[in-house]
Design a protein around this motif. Structure first.
Motif, PDB file in Angstrom:
ATOM      1  N   GLU A   1       0.833  -1.203   0.000  1.00 28.53           N
ATOM      2  CA  GLU A   1       0.000   0.000   0.000  1.00 28.53           C
ATOM      3  C   GLU A   1       0.871   1.257   0.000  1.00 28.53           C
ATOM      4  OE1 GLU A   1      -3.392   2.305  -0.136  1.00 28.53           O
ATOM      5  OE2 GLU A   1      -3.192   0.147  -0.431  1.00 28.53           O
TER       6      GLU A   1
ATOM      7  N   SER B   1       2.305   1.766  -3.376  1.00 29.55           N
ATOM      8  CA  SER B   1       1.263   2.241  -4.286  1.00 29.55           C
ATOM      9  C   SER B   1       1.067   3.755  -4.145  1.00 29.55           C
ATOM     10  CB  SER B   1      -0.041   1.505  -4.002  1.00 29.55           C
ATOM     11  OG  SER B   1      -1.079   2.029  -4.781  1.00 29.55           O
ATOM     12  N   ILE B   2       1.050   4.232  -2.930  1.00 27.19           N
ATOM     13  CA  ILE B   2       0.915   5.669  -2.692  1.00 27.19           C
ATOM     14  C   ILE B   2       2.126   6.401  -3.263  1.00 27.19           C
ATOM     15  CG2 ILE B   2       0.824   7.452  -0.900  1.00 27.19           C
ATOM     16  CD1 ILE B   2      -0.662   5.303   0.839  1.00 27.19           C
ATOM     17  N   ARG B   3       3.310   5.843  -3.055  1.00 30.45           N
ATOM     18  CA  ARG B   3       4.541   6.442  -3.591  1.00 30.45           C
ATOM     19  C   ARG B   3       4.464   6.557  -5.104  1.00 30.45           C
ATOM     20  NH1 ARG B   3       8.904   5.428  -6.245  1.00 30.45           N
ATOM     21  NH2 ARG B   3      10.925   6.243  -5.649  1.00 30.45           N
TER      22      ARG B   3
ATOM     23  N   ALA C   1       1.764   6.677  -6.987  1.00 28.68           N
ATOM     24  CA  ALA C   1       0.749   7.662  -7.373  1.00 28.68           C
ATOM     25  C   ALA C   1       1.300   9.083  -7.267  1.00 28.68           C
ATOM     26  CB  ALA C   1      -0.488   7.506  -6.494  1.00 28.68           C
ATOM     27  N   LEU C   2       2.086   9.334  -6.243  1.00 25.96           N
ATOM     28  CA  LEU C   2       2.698  10.656  -6.109  1.00 25.96           C
ATOM     29  C   LEU C   2       3.687  10.925  -7.238  1.00 25.96           C
ATOM     30  CD1 LEU C   2       3.300  10.852  -2.254  1.00 25.96           C
ATOM     31  CD2 LEU C   2       1.669  12.191  -3.610  1.00 25.96           C
TER      32      LEU C   2
ATOM     33  N   ARG D   1       8.043  10.900  -0.990  1.00 23.59           N
ATOM     34  CA  ARG D   1       8.269   9.595  -1.625  1.00 23.59           C
ATOM     35  C   ARG D   1       9.437   8.868  -0.969  1.00 23.59           C
ATOM     36  NH1 ARG D   1       9.042   9.491  -7.477  1.00 23.59           N
ATOM     37  NH2 ARG D   1       8.092   7.453  -7.381  1.00 23.59           N
TER      38      ARG D   1
ATOM     39  N   LEU E   1       8.145   7.506   2.223  1.00 20.57           N
ATOM     40  CA  LEU E   1       7.307   6.334   1.956  1.00 20.57           C
ATOM     41  C   LEU E   1       8.158   5.112   1.648  1.00 20.57           C
ATOM     42  CD1 LEU E   1       4.468   8.013  -0.101  1.00 20.57           C
ATOM     43  CD2 LEU E   1       4.195   6.808   2.078  1.00 20.57           C
TER      44      LEU E   1
END
Length: 73
Positions: A5, A8-10, A12-13, A32, A35
């Protein structure tokens, strides 16, 4: 898993970084990196909390008794 997860956030950024002004892009770059570090820590914790043998038990095919009864007892 938590580390997936966070990765995934990294990602998206990373997709929005090219649309940001230099100051905001730098902020996202630092986020990032944080993360990444958090994902690495999460991966290590997951290895300790969920041993490979436990994952294999959850992913195993059903036993013949389970198939006959339609599920776990």
């Amino acid at each position: 898993m938590l580390h997936e997860e966070l990765q995934s956030i990294r990602s998206a950024l990373g997709e929005v970084m090219g649309r940001l002004d230099p100051d905001n892009a730098d902020l996202v770059r630092r986020c990032r990196r944080n993360l990444d570090a958090a994902a690495d820590q999460a991966r290590e914790l997951e290895k300790r909390l969920i041993p490979d043998s436990a994952v294999r038990l959850m992913d195993r095919p059903p036993l013949s008794a389970e198939q006959a009864s339609g599920g776990c007892a």
